[in-house]
Design a protein around this motif. Structure first.
Motif, PDB file in Angstrom:
ATOM      1  N   LEU A 204     -34.900 123.390  35.883  1.00 22.35           N
ATOM      2  CA  LEU A 204     -35.429 122.010  35.906  1.00 22.35           C
ATOM      3  C   LEU A 204     -35.880 121.261  37.096  1.00 22.35           C
ATOM      4  O   LEU A 204     -36.779 120.715  36.969  1.00 22.35           O
ATOM      5  N   LEU A 205     -34.979 121.461  38.073  1.00 27.57           N
ATOM      6  CA  LEU A 205     -35.494 120.943  39.187  1.00 27.57           C
ATOM      7  C   LEU A 205     -36.442 121.545  40.083  1.00 27.57           C
ATOM      8  O   LEU A 205     -37.509 120.923  40.607  1.00 27.57           O
ATOM      9  N   VAL A 206     -36.685 122.752  39.735  1.00 25.54           N
ATOM     10  CA  VAL A 206     -37.873 123.667  40.301  1.00 25.54           C
ATOM     11  C   VAL A 206     -39.179 123.395  39.517  1.00 25.54           C
ATOM     12  O   VAL A 206     -40.050 123.255  40.120  1.00 25.54           O
ATOM     13  N   LEU A 207     -38.841 123.407  38.374  1.00 24.33           N
ATOM     14  CA  LEU A 207     -39.960 122.649  37.470  1.00 24.33           C
ATOM     15  C   LEU A 207     -40.583 121.413  37.883  1.00 24.33           C
ATOM     16  O   LEU A 207     -41.803 121.245  38.068  1.00 24.33           O
ATOM     17  N   ALA A 208     -39.863 120.430  37.994  1.00 21.93           N
ATOM     18  CA  ALA A 208     -40.158 118.887  38.707  1.00 21.93           C
ATOM     19  C   ALA A 208     -40.763 119.100  39.834  1.00 21.93           C
ATOM     20  O   ALA A 208     -41.964 118.489  40.096  1.00 21.93           O
ATOM     21  N   PHE A 209     -40.263 119.919  40.795  1.00 18.96           N
ATOM     22  CA  PHE A 209     -40.862 119.985  42.195  1.00 18.96           C
ATOM     23  C   PHE A 209     -42.236 120.669  42.080  1.00 18.96           C
ATOM     24  O   PHE A 209     -43.336 120.028  42.757  1.00 18.96           O
ATOM     25  N   PHE A 210     -42.431 121.738  41.286  1.00 19.40           N
ATOM     26  CA  PHE A 210     -43.908 122.250  41.365  1.00 19.40           C
ATOM     27  C   PHE A 210     -44.680 121.648  40.499  1.00 19.40           C
ATOM     28  O   PHE A 210     -46.029 121.746  40.656  1.00 19.40           O
ATOM     29  N   TRP A 211     -44.414 120.740  39.557  1.00 18.49           N
ATOM     30  CA  TRP A 211     -44.981 119.918  38.586  1.00 18.49           C
ATOM     31  C   TRP A 211     -45.807 118.726  39.595  1.00 18.49           C
ATOM     32  O   TRP A 211     -46.973 118.384  39.614  1.00 18.49           O
ATOM     33  N   ILE A 212     -44.831 118.132  40.508  1.00 19.79           N
ATOM     34  CA  ILE A 212     -45.335 117.075  41.516  1.00 19.79           C
ATOM     35  C   ILE A 212     -46.401 117.925  42.450  1.00 19.79           C
ATOM     36  O   ILE A 212     -47.361 117.291  42.693  1.00 19.79           O
ATOM     37  N   MET A 213     -46.040 118.951  42.882  1.00 23.32           N
ATOM     38  CA  MET A 213     -47.004 119.607  43.799  1.00 23.32           C
ATOM     39  C   MET A 213     -48.191 119.930  43.191  1.00 23.32           C
ATOM     40  O   MET A 213     -49.339 119.749  44.035  1.00 23.32           O
ATOM     41  N   LEU A 214     -48.161 120.255  41.988  1.00 29.00           N
ATOM     42  CA  LEU A 214     -49.777 120.682  41.407  1.00 29.00           C
ATOM     43  C   LEU A 214     -50.258 119.355  41.095  1.00 29.00           C
ATOM     44  O   LEU A 214     -51.710 119.272  41.483  1.00 29.00           O
ATOM     45  N   GLU A 215     -49.853 118.137  40.972  1.00 28.40           N
ATOM     46  CA  GLU A 215     -50.248 116.931  40.535  1.00 28.40           C
ATOM     47  C   GLU A 215     -50.748 116.194  41.801  1.00 28.40           C
ATOM     48  O   GLU A 215     -51.658 115.385  41.812  1.00 28.40           O
ATOM     49  N   GLN A 216     -49.913 116.331  42.804  1.00 23.75           N
ATOM     50  CA  GLN A 216     -50.052 115.325  43.797  1.00 23.75           C
ATOM     51  C   GLN A 216     -50.194 115.923  45.079  1.00 23.75           C
ATOM     52  O   GLN A 216     -50.900 115.110  46.014  1.00 23.75           O
ATOM     53  N   ALA A 217     -49.929 116.941  45.502  1.00 23.75           N
ATOM     54  CA  ALA A 217     -50.006 117.503  46.852  1.00 23.75           C
ATOM     55  C   ALA A 217     -51.468 118.172  46.981  1.00 23.75           C
ATOM     56  O   ALA A 217     -52.268 118.619  45.899  1.00 23.75           O
ATOM     57  N   ARG A 218     -51.684 118.573  48.324  1.00 24.26           N
ATOM     58  CA  ARG A 218     -52.964 119.168  48.700  1.00 24.26           C
ATOM     59  C   ARG A 218     -52.975 120.620  47.985  1.00 24.26           C
ATOM     60  O   ARG A 218     -54.037 121.143  47.817  1.00 24.26           O
ATOM     61  N   PHE A 219     -51.753 121.293  47.839  1.00 28.52           N
ATOM     62  CA  PHE A 219     -51.782 122.657  47.422  1.00 28.52           C
ATOM     63  C   PHE A 219     -52.317 122.914  46.051  1.00 28.52           C
ATOM     64  O   PHE A 219     -52.976 123.706  45.703  1.00 28.52           O
ATOM     65  N   GLY A 220     -51.960 121.818  45.168  1.00 30.50           N
ATOM     66  CA  GLY A 220     -52.401 121.735  44.036  1.00 30.50           C
ATOM     67  C   GLY A 220     -53.858 121.412  43.980  1.00 30.50           C
ATOM     68  O   GLY A 220     -54.680 122.118  43.047  1.00 30.50           O
ATOM     69  N   ARG A 221     -54.535 120.521  44.545  1.00 32.83           N
ATOM     70  CA  ARG A 221     -55.997 120.374  44.729  1.00 32.83           C
ATOM     71  C   ARG A 221     -56.671 121.359  45.201  1.00 32.83           C
ATOM     72  O   ARG A 221     -57.701 121.944  44.433  1.00 32.83           O
ATOM     73  N   TRP A 222     -56.235 122.061  46.273  1.00 34.04           N
ATOM     74  CA  TRP A 222     -56.718 123.382  46.372  1.00 34.04           C
ATOM     75  C   TRP A 222     -56.849 124.447  45.442  1.00 34.04           C
ATOM     76  O   TRP A 222     -57.868 125.016  45.190  1.00 34.04           O
ATOM     77  N   THR A 223     -55.708 124.482  44.613  1.00 31.79           N
ATOM     78  CA  THR A 223     -55.695 125.466  43.551  1.00 31.79           C
ATOM     79  C   THR A 223     -56.745 125.175  42.465  1.00 31.79           C
ATOM     80  O   THR A 223     -57.370 125.991  42.132  1.00 31.79           O
ATOM     81  N   TYR A 224     -56.901 123.896  42.108  1.00 28.98           N
ATOM     82  CA  TYR A 224     -57.789 123.447  41.225  1.00 28.98           C
ATOM     83  C   TYR A 224     -59.173 123.610  41.812  1.00 28.98           C
ATOM     84  O   TYR A 224     -60.343 124.127  40.887  1.00 28.98           O
ATOM     85  N   ALA A 225     -59.586 123.308  42.921  1.00 29.74           N
ATOM     86  CA  ALA A 225     -60.691 123.701  43.629  1.00 29.74           C
ATOM     87  C   ALA A 225     -61.565 125.152  43.346  1.00 29.74           C
ATOM     88  O   ALA A 225     -62.381 125.384  43.283  1.00 29.74           O
ATOM     89  N   ILE A 226     -60.347 126.053  43.789  1.00 33.21           N
ATOM     90  CA  ILE A 226     -60.793 127.450  44.005  1.00 33.21           C
ATOM     91  C   ILE A 226     -61.105 128.198  42.641  1.00 33.21           C
ATOM     92  O   ILE A 226     -62.015 128.765  42.421  1.00 33.21           O
TER      93      ILE A 226
END
Length: 355
Positions: A204-226
């Protein structure tokens, strides 16, 4: 004395040439809310729980809920990685094999270390790291096949699916690998609040971390952009190939963590533990609203998709449906979700074309 009218006394002049946006009515707001993907999925989940509870009252119990969460955790880990991969426009068919191979290597490492008299804490730590490293290695191979060998993601991950399944059988001889520290089972199955275990809390902690990373971090923005337009993303300075390698490595790492989770729950490494799990992970992502073309979807939908998939399989077991039919039901869910997506996107295109 001046008789000039004050500002408050000046006659108001109608404003021309401006458009005031109409405020949505309550009915329109309610319609928009009920039309949201996550709200629809939540409604489907509630209906399913009600149906299976009517069919078997044991389904609505803390014991059954705990089992659903335990089954949900590895599917969710695979689905997180699958979400990132699908958002880039790819797919990872190897996650099930990576789960099985990681669980087996983790079990082999712990059994070997324990037989050599290694302290329990070191045995568990090294075994966990070996399992995670195995999954990461599979993910890196996928990433390099996609970016360097220029293979289509479907073909690249299909190849590693077969190779991973074969290596698992070679390493185990087709039998379960037991004999590790008994403390592993204790750690994996001690419950808190009646439904939670330490591995589940970590998931559940891992889920929360990657949820935030996808929504808020540059890594997530780049993933959507690609996934939206890789050519434009490259033109904007995003290192597309390097990012894709990271995404597939992430998927493999999470599959390795899922393999470790299953090992800690069962206390043994099974060569068949990952069979069909890639289908469940893809089902969770697609049911959750991810577009297979990439660039569209939310992890919140994937979470609900994973819950629906797990709840369906658990419910089918409780009402006595034969195991062979369970994957049929998952396949039907995937087909239905993709069909609904096509209807939704077709309607959206028509509205745009009309104005």
């Amino acid at each position: 004395m001046s008789t000039r009218p004050t500002e408050s006394e000046k006659p108001t002049r109608p404003v021309t040439g401006s458009v005031v946006a109409a405020q949505p009515t309550t009915a329109e707001r309610l319609g928009a809310l009920l039309g949201r993907q996550d709200v629809i999925l939540l409604g489907v989940l509630i209906v399913m729980v009600a149906f299976f509870t009517v069919m078997n009252p044991k389904y609505f119990s803390s014991f059954a809920f705990a089992n659903i969460l335990q089954d949900f955790a590895p599917v969710m880990l695979l689905a997180i990685g699958q979400t990132y991969v699908i958002l880039t426009g790819g797919i990872d068919l190897s996650v099930g094999s990576a789960l099985g191979l990681s669980g087996v290597t983790c079990a082999l490492a712990m059994r070997s270390l324990e037989s050599n008299g290694t302290p329990v804490a070191a045995t568990i730590l090294v075994g966990l790291l070996v399992g995670l490293a195995t999954g990461l290695a599979v993910g890196l191979v996928n990433g390099f096949l996609v970016t360097k060998a220029k293979l289509a993601p479907f073909i690249a991950t299909l190849a590693t699916l077969g190779a991973g399944a074969g290596l698992t059988l070679v390493a185990t001889g087709g039998v379960q690998i037991a004999g590790g520290p008994t403390e592993v089972i204790t750690l994996g199955n001690t419950t808190y609040l009646g439904v939670l275990t330490l591995p589940l809390i970590i998931v559940l902690l891992v889920l929360a971390f990657f949820w935030i990373m996808l929504e808020q971090a540059r890594f997530g923005r780049w993933t959507y952009a690609i996934g939206s337009n890789s050519f434009a993303a490259r033109g904007a300075g995003i290192p597309v190939n390097r990012h894709l390698v990271k995404v597939y490595a992430l998927s493999g790492l999470l599959a390795g963590l899922a393999g470790v989770y299953v090992y800690m729950r069962l206390g043994s490494g099974s060569p068949t533990s990952g069979q069909g799990q890639e289908l469940n992970a893809i089902a969770a992502a697609v049911i959750g609203g991810l577009a297979l073309t990439g660039g569209s979807g939310k992890l919140s939908g994937t979470v609900l998709g994973a819950l629906i998939t797990t709840a369906v399989l658990s419910g089918l077991i409780l009402i006595g449906v034969a195991p062979n039919w369970q994957q049929v039901v998952v396949g039907v869910l995937i087909a239905g979700a993709v069909a609904l997506q096509q209807v939704k996107f077709s309607g959206l295109r028509k509205r745009r074309a009309n104005g």
